[in-house]
Design an enzyme around this catalytic site. Structure first.
Site, PDB file in Angstrom:
ATOM      1  N   TYR A  53       0.828  -1.205   0.000  1.00 31.54           N
ATOM      2  CA  TYR A  53       0.000   0.000   0.000  1.00 31.54           C
ATOM      3  C   TYR A  53       0.868   1.263   0.000  1.00 31.54           C
ATOM      4  O   TYR A  53       1.616   1.516   0.941  1.00 31.54           O
ATOM      5  CB  TYR A  53      -0.967   0.009   1.189  1.00 31.54           C
ATOM      6  CG  TYR A  53      -1.926  -1.172   1.220  1.00 31.54           C
ATOM      7  CD1 TYR A  53      -2.128  -1.971   0.092  1.00 31.54           C
ATOM      8  CD2 TYR A  53      -2.633  -1.498   2.356  1.00 31.54           C
ATOM      9  CE1 TYR A  53      -2.995  -3.054   0.112  1.00 31.54           C
ATOM     10  CE2 TYR A  53      -3.512  -2.576   2.392  1.00 31.54           C
ATOM     11  CZ  TYR A  53      -3.672  -3.353   1.259  1.00 31.54           C
ATOM     12  OH  TYR A  53      -4.532  -4.426   1.287  1.00 31.54           O
ATOM     13  N   ILE A 232     -13.091  -5.227   7.453  1.00 30.77           N
ATOM     14  CA  ILE A 232     -12.047  -4.194   7.571  1.00 30.77           C
ATOM     15  C   ILE A 232     -12.272  -3.060   6.566  1.00 30.77           C
ATOM     16  O   ILE A 232     -11.466  -2.853   5.661  1.00 30.77           O
ATOM     17  CB  ILE A 232     -10.634  -4.809   7.410  1.00 30.77           C
ATOM     18  CG1 ILE A 232     -10.544  -5.703   6.146  1.00 30.77           C
ATOM     19  CG2 ILE A 232     -10.227  -5.575   8.644  1.00 30.77           C
ATOM     20  CD1 ILE A 232      -9.100  -6.055   5.740  1.00 30.77           C
ATOM     21  N   LYS A 234     -12.184   0.524   4.868  1.00 29.79           N
ATOM     22  CA  LYS A 234     -11.248   1.656   4.901  1.00 29.79           C
ATOM     23  C   LYS A 234     -12.076   2.933   4.902  1.00 29.79           C
ATOM     24  O   LYS A 234     -12.963   3.110   4.065  1.00 29.79           O
ATOM     25  CB  LYS A 234     -10.320   1.611   3.690  1.00 29.79           C
ATOM     26  CG  LYS A 234      -9.420   2.833   3.568  1.00 29.79           C
ATOM     27  CD  LYS A 234      -9.970   3.793   2.543  1.00 29.79           C
ATOM     28  CE  LYS A 234      -9.083   5.009   2.378  1.00 29.79           C
ATOM     29  NZ  LYS A 234      -9.674   5.989   1.439  1.00 29.79           N
ATOM     30  N   ASN A 244     -19.263   3.912  10.481  1.00 30.54           N
ATOM     31  CA  ASN A 244     -18.987   2.481  10.344  1.00 30.54           C
ATOM     32  C   ASN A 244     -18.985   1.775  11.695  1.00 30.54           C
ATOM     33  O   ASN A 244     -19.450   0.637  11.821  1.00 30.54           O
ATOM     34  CB  ASN A 244     -17.643   2.268   9.636  1.00 30.54           C
ATOM     35  CG  ASN A 244     -17.694   2.759   8.192  1.00 30.54           C
ATOM     36  OD1 ASN A 244     -18.767   3.058   7.675  1.00 30.54           O
ATOM     37  ND2 ASN A 244     -16.543   2.852   7.549  1.00 30.54           N
TER      38      ASN A 244
HETATM   39  P1  NAP Z   1     -13.869  -0.657   1.162  1.00 33.18           P
HETATM   40  O1  NAP Z   1     -13.465  -0.619   2.567  1.00 33.18           O
HETATM   41  O2  NAP Z   1     -14.988  -1.537   0.744  1.00 33.18           O
HETATM   42  O3  NAP Z   1     -14.244   0.814   0.659  1.00 33.18           O
HETATM   43  C1  NAP Z   1     -13.456   1.943   0.898  1.00 33.18           C
HETATM   44  C2  NAP Z   1     -14.164   3.125   0.261  1.00 33.18           C
HETATM   45  O4  NAP Z   1     -15.449   3.271   0.864  1.00 33.18           O
HETATM   46  C3  NAP Z   1     -13.441   4.432   0.443  1.00 33.18           C
HETATM   47  O5  NAP Z   1     -13.594   5.175  -0.746  1.00 33.18           O
HETATM   48  C4  NAP Z   1     -14.185   5.113   1.577  1.00 33.18           C
HETATM   49  O6  NAP Z   1     -14.204   6.514   1.425  1.00 33.18           O
HETATM   50  C5  NAP Z   1     -15.576   4.585   1.372  1.00 33.18           C
HETATM   51  N1  NAP Z   1     -16.301   4.524   2.664  1.00 33.18           N
HETATM   52  C6  NAP Z   1     -15.947   3.882   3.784  1.00 33.18           C
HETATM   53  N2  NAP Z   1     -16.872   4.053   4.746  1.00 33.18           N
HETATM   54  C7  NAP Z   1     -17.831   4.828   4.209  1.00 33.18           C
HETATM   55  C8  NAP Z   1     -19.034   5.375   4.695  1.00 33.18           C
HETATM   56  N3  NAP Z   1     -19.447   5.134   5.939  1.00 33.18           N
HETATM   57  N4  NAP Z   1     -19.784   6.137   3.862  1.00 33.18           N
HETATM   58  C9  NAP Z   1     -19.399   6.385   2.592  1.00 33.18           C
HETATM   59  N5  NAP Z   1     -18.252   5.903   2.064  1.00 33.18           N
HETATM   60  C10 NAP Z   1     -17.476   5.131   2.872  1.00 33.18           C
HETATM   61  O7  NAP Z   1     -12.659  -1.010   0.184  1.00 33.18           O
HETATM   62  P2  NAP Z   1     -11.117  -1.354   0.360  1.00 33.18           P
HETATM   63  O8  NAP Z   1     -10.370  -0.216   0.896  1.00 33.18           O
HETATM   64  O9  NAP Z   1     -10.684  -1.962  -0.926  1.00 33.18           O
HETATM   65  O10 NAP Z   1     -11.106  -2.553   1.414  1.00 33.18           O
HETATM   66  C11 NAP Z   1     -10.900  -2.365   2.798  1.00 33.18           C
HETATM   67  C12 NAP Z   1      -9.510  -2.789   3.227  1.00 33.18           C
HETATM   68  O11 NAP Z   1      -9.290  -4.161   2.936  1.00 33.18           O
HETATM   69  C13 NAP Z   1      -8.399  -2.095   2.436  1.00 33.18           C
HETATM   70  O12 NAP Z   1      -8.219  -0.750   2.833  1.00 33.18           O
HETATM   71  C14 NAP Z   1      -7.244  -3.007   2.714  1.00 33.18           C
HETATM   72  O13 NAP Z   1      -6.740  -2.779   4.022  1.00 33.18           O
HETATM   73  C15 NAP Z   1      -7.927  -4.372   2.612  1.00 33.18           C
HETATM   74  N6  NAP Z   1      -7.841  -4.981   1.251  1.00 33.18           N
HETATM   75  C16 NAP Z   1      -7.148  -6.146   1.108  1.00 33.18           C
HETATM   76  C17 NAP Z   1      -7.023  -6.724  -0.145  1.00 33.18           C
HETATM   77  C18 NAP Z   1      -6.251  -8.013  -0.297  1.00 33.18           C
HETATM   78  O14 NAP Z   1      -5.941  -8.402  -1.426  1.00 33.18           O
HETATM   79  N7  NAP Z   1      -5.938  -8.690   0.778  1.00 33.18           N
HETATM   80  C19 NAP Z   1      -7.627  -6.129  -1.266  1.00 33.18           C
HETATM   81  C20 NAP Z   1      -8.370  -4.969  -1.082  1.00 33.18           C
HETATM   82  C21 NAP Z   1      -8.484  -4.412   0.184  1.00 33.18           C
HETATM   83  P3  NAP Z   1     -13.347   7.495   2.358  1.00 33.18           P
HETATM   84  O15 NAP Z   1     -11.929   7.060   2.243  1.00 33.18           O
HETATM   85  O16 NAP Z   1     -13.650   8.833   1.793  1.00 33.18           O
HETATM   86  O17 NAP Z   1     -13.862   7.335   3.769  1.00 33.18           O
END
Ligand code: NAP
Length: 276
Positions: A53, A232, A234, A244
């Protein structure tokens, strides 16, 4: 905050904080730091990051934001597959520790499977554990056949499988999730709000409205509904983190679960595990 039990017996909060895409824009940095700190104060003490990241910058940001409360955290990081070998995992882990400003990881994951044989990764993870650099290890993005191979390769201590799982990514319910439940290995659900794309869905909006909740809260509560899934999300703002956090206290009635089931039916048959 509800807890999820790891195979070691240790418990972790069912709702943590992701960090992918953090530390990529200078104008968002202060908000991201404030968001992570607010989340920890609210009990979201499980922090998920990775050497990938921001090319290490997300780990640096986590260290800066949360170094002062390190002992309250359950800190998770991940190694690139090409670093998951006997020769390279130790250096990758040391570099992550340095960026995070800590002397140990609570959980270290293989980010996805590459060409290093799984038995070698297991050996390298166990060595890091013996050295006290990591407390536990696990994997990410491994489907059932890879998981079975991991166990056969001596990977019985695998603590979690971090996979793509949300209302629009339900295929793992066919085989991978039941397999993990049987083995007592928790799912860590990444992208639980589908990187924000889920939040505009009209049916989800309607169901959320009928409960006096937000789409993100309903999507997160659904992901955590079984009690053995860790979500988890973000969030880059304190406002989103606070929103959240409330999802962990939200219970979905049979009626709401049925409505979500109808709107977001699982695919009919098995599919290979998807990843983002
Ligand atoms: P996610 O958590 O599904 O979505 C993040 C997005 O949703 C961001 O744009 C965030 O905006 C928005 N968001 C979050 N809470 C919100 C709310 N209450 N209202 C409106 N929008 C909201 O996607 P992700 O970041 O891909 O997944 C989460 C975590 O999983 C990652 O950060 C990472 O640590 C991990 N991950 C792991 C892998 C893997 O291959 N192992 C792959 C992907 C992700 P803001 O930033 O503006 O709040």
């Amino acid at each position: 905050m509800r807890n999820v039990r790891l195979p070691s017996g240790e418990t972790v909060p069912s709702l943590g904080q992701g960090t992918w895409m953090m530390a990529e824009r200078a104008d968002r940095r202060d908000h991201e730091i404030a968001a992570l700190r607010a989340g920890v104060e609210l009990g979201m003490t499980l922090i998920d990051t990775a050497e990938m990241y921001g090319d290490g910058a997300a780990e640096v940001l986590v260290g800066e934001a949360l170094g002062a409360v390190r002992d309250e955290l359950f800190l998770v990081s991940k190694a690139y597959p090409q670093n998951a070998s006997r020769h390279r995992l130790q250096a990758a882990c040391e570099a992550s520790l340095q960026r995070l400003g800590t002397d140990r990881l609570d959980l270290y994951l293989l980010h996805w499977r590459g060409s290093v044989p799984l038995h070698e990764t297991v050996e390298a993870m166990n060595a890091l554990k013996s050295d006290g650099k990591i407390r536990q290890w696990g994997v990410s993005n491994l489907d059932v056949d890879d998981m079975q191979e991991l166990i056969d390769a001596g990977g019985g201590e695998c603590a979690v499988n971090q996979i793509l799982y949300n209302l629009t990514r339900r295929a793992p319910e066919h085989d991978l999730i039941p397999w993990l439940v049987e083995q007592g290995i928790p799912v860590m659900a990444y992208s639980p709000v589908e990187q924000g794309r889920l939040l505009d869905d009209p049916t989800l909006r309607q169901i959320a409205e009928s409960m006096g909740a937000t789409p993100a809260q309903v999507a997160l509560a659904w992901t955590m509904r079984s009690g053995d899934v860790i979500a988890i999300p973000k969030a880059g703002t304190v406002e989103h983190v606070r929103e959240n956090r409330q999802a962990a206290d939200l219970r979905l009635s049979e009626e709401k679960l049925a409505a979500l089931e109808q709107a977001f039916a699982r695919p009919l048959g098995r599919r290979p595990l998807e990843m983002l």
